[in-house]
Structures are given as C-alpha cells and as structure tokens.
Design a protein around this motif. Structure first.
Motif: not given
Length: 154
Positions: A96-98, A87-90, A144, A27, A94, A146
């Motif tokens: 995504g992942w870090s 990270d990629a957090i929408a 992640r 990631l 909210h 979810t």
C-alpha cells in the motif's frame, strides 16, 4: 474485541518507493481518515481523526476540551507544529502507501469558514465538535510499499 491473526501474510520482500509530493497529495485526497501528531506535555501525542483537503491545506474538526484545540489557540507566530499521517496498507499483503505531512496548525477563527467546514466535515465521534483546525503543509513525503519481484533474479 478479538484480533484474528490466522491469516498468513505472504512471504517475500517488500520495496519502499518514495513518492513525489503531487502523488503523495493525490493519495492523501483518496482517504478521509488519518492521525494527527502534536506535542503534549513535551511528549508526542497521536489522535485518529477524519479530514478534508481544502485549497492545499488539511482541515480537521475538534472540540473545546481537546489538547490540540488549546495548543492551536495559544500558538503564536506560524502556529503549532504538527504532523499528519494517512495510509492505505492491505492487512493481508502489507502492500500500500503511507503519506506524512509536516506543517503548522491554526485554529479556524473565521465564522463563515468554520460554518463551511462544519457542513463539509462530519466527525465520526459522537461528540460536539465546534472547532476546526487548519494544517498548512510545509513538507509532504510518502512511500509506496510494493512487492519486490526483482530480488534474487539475475
């Protein structure tokens, strides 16, 4: 700059799933932007930077006046302790992942290696970036986020 807070975040519980180090590294390799965390005047300091991954290390570019450049230059032994987070957090869900990497940072001193990083890694700041810092990871963790669709179901 104005912040648009009109979008509603969908209600509902979230679940945090621990990532193994391979998935966390995969990631991390999918993004080019993160945050370096280091100590300055005995307090944590965070700077946004872009990065590349190279043979299991994270490489960022920096400049002469940067606090991290100075710390890495004067660090003895294993280097200066840092953390790196990406990270990629929408923003709308909210989800995504870090990923957080903790390790030691060293100034890249080999001129051929530095030339290679200068060709591979284009800083996004309009500033001369004549230095590179290599972060050797000791610990890689990640989560992640979810939607927890199972909460409340029997």
């Amino acid at each position: 700059m104005t912040i648009d807070n009109t979008r509603a975040v969908p209600a509902g519980p979230r679940r945090s799933i621990e990532l193994d180090s391979d998935e966390a590294w995969r990631l991390l390799s999918s993004v080019s932007f993160g945050r370096i965390v280091f100590t300055r005047h005995a307090l944590p300091t965070i700077r946004p930077v872009n990065h590349i991954l190279d043979h299991g290390d994270i490489v960022i570019r920096t400049h002469e006046g940067a606090a991290l450049t100075s710390h890495a230059r004067h660090a003895g032994g294993p280097g200066v302790v840092v953390a790196y987070e990406a990270d990629a957090i929408a923003p709308d869900t909210h989800l995504g992942w870090s990923v957080v990497v903790t390790g030691y940072a060293h100034l890249v001193t080999d001129s051929a290696e530095l030339d290679r990083y200068q060709a591979l890694l284009n800083p996004w700041m309009n500033r001369t970036m004549d230095y590179a810092v290599r972060i050797r990871p000791d610990l890689i963790t990640g989560i992640r986020l979810t939607a927890d669709d199972e909460v409340g179901k029997v």
